[in-house]
Design a protein around this motif. Structure first.
Motif, PDB file in Angstrom:
ATOM      1  N   UNK A  85     -13.191   3.159  -7.734  1.00 56.96           N
ATOM      2  CA  UNK A  85     -13.280   4.317  -6.840  1.00 56.96           C
ATOM      3  C   UNK A  85     -14.348   4.073  -5.772  1.00 56.96           C
ATOM      4  N   UNK A  86     -13.958   3.952  -4.532  1.00 60.13           N
ATOM      5  CA  UNK A  86     -14.904   3.722  -3.426  1.00 60.13           C
ATOM      6  C   UNK A  86     -14.249   4.146  -2.114  1.00 60.13           C
ATOM      7  N   UNK A  87     -15.039   4.467  -1.102  1.00 60.71           N
ATOM      8  CA  UNK A  87     -14.446   4.934   0.158  1.00 60.71           C
ATOM      9  C   UNK A  87     -13.628   3.832   0.835  1.00 60.71           C
ATOM     10  N   UNK A  88     -12.596   4.234   1.588  1.00 61.36           N
ATOM     11  CA  UNK A  88     -11.863   3.305   2.453  1.00 61.36           C
ATOM     12  C   UNK A  88     -10.593   2.704   1.882  1.00 61.36           C
ATOM     13  N   UNK A  89     -10.372   2.801   0.573  1.00 59.91           N
ATOM     14  CA  UNK A  89      -9.202   2.133  -0.025  1.00 59.91           C
ATOM     15  C   UNK A  89      -7.903   2.792   0.444  1.00 59.91           C
ATOM     16  N   UNK A  90      -7.909   4.144   0.440  1.00 58.00           N
ATOM     17  CA  UNK A  90      -6.691   4.864   0.827  1.00 58.00           C
ATOM     18  C   UNK A  90      -6.287   4.446   2.237  1.00 58.00           C
ATOM     19  N   UNK A  91      -7.299   4.375   3.135  1.00 58.97           N
ATOM     20  CA  UNK A  91      -7.030   3.994   4.526  1.00 58.97           C
ATOM     21  C   UNK A  91      -6.432   2.602   4.617  1.00 58.97           C
ATOM     22  N   UNK A  92      -6.985   1.661   3.836  1.00 53.53           N
ATOM     23  CA  UNK A  92      -6.509   0.268   3.909  1.00 53.53           C
ATOM     24  C   UNK A  92      -5.043   0.182   3.471  1.00 53.53           C
ATOM     25  N   UNK A  93      -4.722   0.840   2.350  1.00 52.38           N
ATOM     26  CA  UNK A  93      -3.333   0.784   1.846  1.00 52.38           C
ATOM     27  C   UNK A  93      -2.407   1.458   2.850  1.00 52.38           C
ATOM     28  N   UNK A  94      -2.855   2.617   3.382  1.00 51.90           N
ATOM     29  CA  UNK A  94      -2.033   3.364   4.337  1.00 51.90           C
ATOM     30  C   UNK A  94      -1.732   2.520   5.570  1.00 51.90           C
ATOM     31  N   UNK A  95      -2.743   1.760   6.024  1.00 51.57           N
ATOM     32  CA  UNK A  95      -2.548   0.934   7.217  1.00 51.57           C
ATOM     33  C   UNK A  95      -1.509  -0.162   6.960  1.00 51.57           C
ATOM     34  N   UNK A  96      -1.606  -0.809   5.809  1.00 50.94           N
ATOM     35  CA  UNK A  96      -0.644  -1.893   5.486  1.00 50.94           C
ATOM     36  C   UNK A  96       0.781  -1.325   5.496  1.00 50.94           C
ATOM     37  N   UNK A  97       0.955  -0.165   4.909  1.00 51.40           N
ATOM     38  CA  UNK A  97       2.309   0.415   4.845  1.00 51.40           C
ATOM     39  C   UNK A  97       2.784   0.821   6.238  1.00 51.40           C
ATOM     40  N   UNK A  98       1.854   1.368   7.051  1.00 47.11           N
ATOM     41  CA  UNK A  98       2.224   1.778   8.406  1.00 47.11           C
ATOM     42  C   UNK A  98       2.660   0.568   9.226  1.00 47.11           C
ATOM     43  N   UNK A  99       1.922  -0.540   9.073  1.00 47.99           N
ATOM     44  CA  UNK A  99       2.287  -1.770   9.805  1.00 47.99           C
ATOM     45  C   UNK A  99       3.695  -2.224   9.445  1.00 47.99           C
ATOM     46  N   UNK A 100       4.106  -1.950   8.210  1.00 44.21           N
ATOM     47  CA  UNK A 100       5.446  -2.343   7.736  1.00 44.21           C
ATOM     48  C   UNK A 100       6.476  -1.255   8.010  1.00 44.21           C
ATOM     49  N   UNK A 101       6.051  -0.202   8.707  1.00 40.20           N
ATOM     50  CA  UNK A 101       6.947   0.907   9.016  1.00 40.20           C
ATOM     51  C   UNK A 101       7.461   1.636   7.769  1.00 40.20           C
ATOM     52  N   UNK A 102       6.638   1.673   6.745  1.00 35.06           N
ATOM     53  CA  UNK A 102       7.022   2.378   5.511  1.00 35.06           C
ATOM     54  C   UNK A 102       6.396   3.769   5.553  1.00 35.06           C
ATOM     55  N   UNK A 103       7.235   4.791   5.444  1.00 35.44           N
ATOM     56  CA  UNK A 103       6.721   6.159   5.533  1.00 35.44           C
ATOM     57  C   UNK A 103       6.143   6.615   4.197  1.00 35.44           C
ATOM     58  N   UNK A 104       4.886   7.057   4.243  1.00 32.68           N
ATOM     59  CA  UNK A 104       4.235   7.551   3.024  1.00 32.68           C
ATOM     60  C   UNK A 104       4.508   9.046   2.906  1.00 32.68           C
ATOM     61  N   UNK A 105       5.088   9.476   1.777  1.00 34.24           N
ATOM     62  CA  UNK A 105       5.397  10.904   1.641  1.00 34.24           C
ATOM     63  C   UNK A 105       4.228  11.670   1.018  1.00 34.24           C
ATOM     64  N   UNK A 106       3.422  10.998   0.217  1.00 35.29           N
ATOM     65  CA  UNK A 106       2.232  11.656  -0.351  1.00 35.29           C
ATOM     66  C   UNK A 106       1.322  10.594  -0.950  1.00 35.29           C
ATOM     67  N   UNK A 107       0.105  10.997  -1.217  1.00 35.56           N
ATOM     68  CA  UNK A 107      -0.854  10.124  -1.888  1.00 35.56           C
ATOM     69  C   UNK A 107      -1.710  10.984  -2.800  1.00 35.56           C
ATOM     70  N   UNK A 108      -2.036  10.478  -3.960  1.00 34.24           N
ATOM     71  CA  UNK A 108      -2.905  11.252  -4.839  1.00 34.24           C
ATOM     72  C   UNK A 108      -3.791  10.280  -5.600  1.00 34.24           C
ATOM     73  N   UNK A 109      -5.049  10.652  -5.807  1.00 34.24           N
ATOM     74  CA  UNK A 109      -5.952   9.775  -6.548  1.00 34.24           C
ATOM     75  C   UNK A 109      -6.496  10.530  -7.754  1.00 34.24           C
ATOM     76  N   UNK A 110      -6.365   9.911  -8.904  1.00 32.44           N
ATOM     77  CA  UNK A 110      -6.935  10.497 -10.121  1.00 32.44           C
ATOM     78  C   UNK A 110      -7.959   9.520 -10.663  1.00 32.44           C
ATOM     79  N   UNK A 111      -9.145  10.016 -11.036  1.00 31.35           N
ATOM     80  CA  UNK A 111     -10.184   9.077 -11.478  1.00 31.35           C
ATOM     81  C   UNK A 111     -10.838   9.591 -12.748  1.00 31.35           C
TER      82      UNK A 111
END
Ligand SMILES: NC(=O)c1ccc[n+]([C@@H]2O[C@H](COP(=O)([O-])OP(=O)(O)OC[C@H]3O[C@@H](n4cnc5c(N)ncnc54)[C@H](O)[C@@H]3O)[C@@H](O)[C@H]2O)c1
Ligand SMILES: O=C(O)[C@H](O)COP(=O)(O)O
Length: 591
Positions: free
Chosen positions: A526-552
């Motif tokens: 658990x650390x800042x920035x991970x969600x952004x990094x994954x989201x960017x990779x998917x966006x570059x691939x034109x994959x639409x993210x419908x939701x994201x949730x983090x449980x820790x």
């Protein structure tokens, strides 16, 4: 449409309403132009029917094959919903040829629906409707194994059959040659009704009206019901030894097959009279012939035979003490219209996906229970699909526990449907079999998969049927280690929110994601920035993210991120996600 083939083909016309124009090009190379509404079959005359080739064209309406005469009202009802092919007197081979083109089949007692029929259907046949009661002509086990629902129409011909039983009883009591024979009276005589079900109890009621003393034998009948119509329930031997007349009304099953045989005839009163409007197979016909010859049985009146129609040279049929009719018990206008409508409604309902009230090989789930459970049906199937995709290693899935948490009392919660849909979800992603409510338990057993259920009774008001459902696969490894709970087994939880299925826990990690599309599960520190990094990779691939949730588990410790995606990410995108240093493991799951 033109079909070309390189071997001799014999075109068969499986649907009555197909028109064909065939234009042979040469004796070994044929082509046809065919205009037809839905589908067709062609076959080689030199091969077994298994080599038949079926071509289905796009047609949204299902096809129902009616293989025996059915009342007009039923046919009209079927036609309002489906393509209806009325083809009577089909040979077993013709039935096998046609069946792969049919979604439903309707028969009476004259058509043998054998295992072969289900095998030839190639999985298309979804419903067999029996326009009547007896289903001994349908191989129900084979139907179940093939996920085909069997439905009957059990009530509409009861009175007709009972009236025919009484008709045979009275007809047999007189004989044509008045100078040679004298008949017998019924009043005051004892009638033993063997099988005190729908027909048996109506026969009993009518026989009492004729002044007979009526007893009945039925190991499963309620004494109160018998008492209510003034009938005493007795043992099998008591019935045999005290009856002047015996009338058979049990189904033909392995247990009742030939239950009237030399041994049982020898226990009857000499001069007993026998009526059978149930099934020929409950009597050993050769033993009956011997009993008629020896005079143990004075007369018999039969509507049903082991082989129908019975052979003309049958000694039984020719016996002077036999009265016979050709399976006419249900043949009244009223009964035939009744069964036709009853079965047509049930078959159409089943093809629409409704559960049939008269299903023979599936649990009956009342409509209101079904509608209350509908969102949970979707949830359990998806939990099953997710859970099995998490499995890794070589130990195999052998034991699955489904836990239902509910504030409802166990008697108010019918989980058979949910167990079937979890099974469907678990098995369909890993095999080619089609699983439904009919065959789920069979398929699970066949694969050696043990499904157990547990109910956790919650406090509170039972507004929702279920609070959450957990699917738990024991003794396996997981390709996503975080899905393994403290117990060492894969565990995932889900619930229904606003009528939609949600995943709420993976292993020990709480999550909150709607179950649609595909899911990526990642475990990370658990650390800042991970969600952004994954989201960017998917966006570059034109994959639409419908939701994201983090449980820790705790801030800064391990976390599980769940990402819903509309399109399936490429292998490159997944590799990039896996390459993010904080990500310890990830998995893509398809719903
Ligand atoms: N001749 C016809 O045209 C015609 C018409 C309708 C029904 N039938 C036949 O009549 C029979 C009865 O039909 P139904 O609608 O009354 O069915 P049903 O299921 O209502 O009744 C059958 C009864 O037989 C009992 N039974 C089962 N095993 C038994 C045994 N070993 N000994 C005694 N009783 C036993 C059952 O408990 C049940 O009560 C069936 O075989 C059916 O196919 C024939
Ligand atoms: O079991 C039945 O319903 C009866 O035997 C009637 O059979 P049928 O539909 O062939 O007349």
């Amino acid at each position: 449409m033109a079909v070309t083939t390189s071997f001799h083909l014999n075109f068969t016309n499986p649907l009555n309403n197909i028109t064909t124009t065939t234009t042979p090009l040469s004796s070994s190379f044929l082509s046809w132009k065919i205009s037809l509404p839905s589908s067709f079959t062609f076959s080689s005359p030199h091969r077994k029917p298994k080599s038949f080739i079926t071509v289905s064209l796009m047609n949204s309406k299902p096809t129902i094959l009616v293989a025996e005469k059915l009342g007009e009202a039923g046919i009209d009802l079927l036609k309002s919903f489906a393509n209806v092919d009325c083809s009577y007197n089909l040979s077993p081979e013709e039935l096998c040829t046609k069946i792969s083109l049919c979604d439903a089949l309707i028969v009476r007692s004259g058509t043998k629906v054998t295992r072969e029929v289900f095998e030839f259907s190639g999985g298309r046949l979804k419903v067999v409707g029996r326009a009547g009661v007896g289903i001994d002509n349908v191989d129900v086990s084979a139907a179940t194994e093939h996920g085909c629902l069997v439905i009957n129409a059990p009530t509409a011909n009861t009175i007709a059959a009972a009236e025919h039983g009484i008709a045979l009883l009275t007809a047999m009591s007189r004989k044509w040659q008045r100078n040679k024979y004298v008949g017998v009276s019924l009043v005051g005589k004892t009638l033993a009704v063997m099988g005190f079900g729908k027909v048996g109890s109506e026969v009993a009621r009518r026989a009492k009206g004729l002044g007979m003393h009526v007893i009945a034998h039925d190991p499963y009948a309620s004494a109160d019901r018998a008492q209510a119509i003034g009938v005493e329930l007795v043992t099998f031997d008591e019935a045999l030894s005290s009856a002047d007349f015996i009338s058979m009304h049990m189904p033909l099953t392995p247990a009742t097959s030939q239950m009237f045989n030399d041994d049982t005839f020898s226990k009857m009163k000499k001069g007993v009279r026998i009526v059978n409007v149930a099934r020929g197979g409950v009597i050993d016909e050769e033993a009956l012939l011997r009993a008629l010859d020896s005079g143990i049985v004075a007369q018999a009146a039969l509507d049903v035979f082991i082989e129908e129609p019975p052979p003309n040279d049958s000694k039984l049929v020719q016996h002077e003490s036999l009265t016979l009719t050709p399976h006419l018990g249900a043949s009244t206008t009223e009964a035939q219209e009744g069964v036709a409508v009853e079965i047509a409604e049930a078959v159409v309902g089943a093809l629409k996906g409704e559960l049939a009230a008269t299903a023979v090989n599936a649990p009956m789930v009342p409509a209101e229970v079904l509608s209350a459970l509908a969102p949970y049906v979707a949830l359990t199937e998806k939990l099953g699909r997710l859970a099995v995709q998490l499995v890794a290693g070589s130990s195999g899935v052998k034991s699955v526990k489904v836990t239902y948490a509910s504030a409802r009392a166990p008697d108010d919660l019918d989980t058979r449907l949910l167990r079937a849909t979890v099974t469907k979800g678990l098995i369909e992603p890993i095999s080619s079999v089609f699983v439904n409510l009919v065959n789920a338990d069979f398929i699970a057993k066949q694969r050696g998969l043990k499904i157990t259920e547990e109910l956790i009774l919650l406090d509170g008001s039972p507004e929702n049927p279920l609070e959450f459902i957990q699917v738990h696969i024991a003794n396996v490894e997981s390709k996503f280690a975080s899905a393994i709970a403290d117990s060492g087994d894969i565990k995932i939880d889900g619930r229904v929110k606003d009528g939609k299925p949600y995943l709420t826990k993976v292993g020990s990690f709480p999550v909150d994601v709607s179950l649609e599309g595909s899911l990526i599960l990642c475990r990370q520190v658990d650390q800042p920035g991970i969600i952004g990094k994954v989201g960017r990779i998917l966006a570059e691939e034109n994959v639409n993210v419908s939701f994201m949730s983090v449980g820790r588990t705790a801030p800064g410790k391990q976390a599980v991120m769940t990402i819903g995606v509309d399109e399936e990410p490429s292998g490159v995108a997944l590799k990039k996600i896996g390459g993010i240093p904080a990500i310890e493991e990830f998995v893509l799951l398809k719903l």
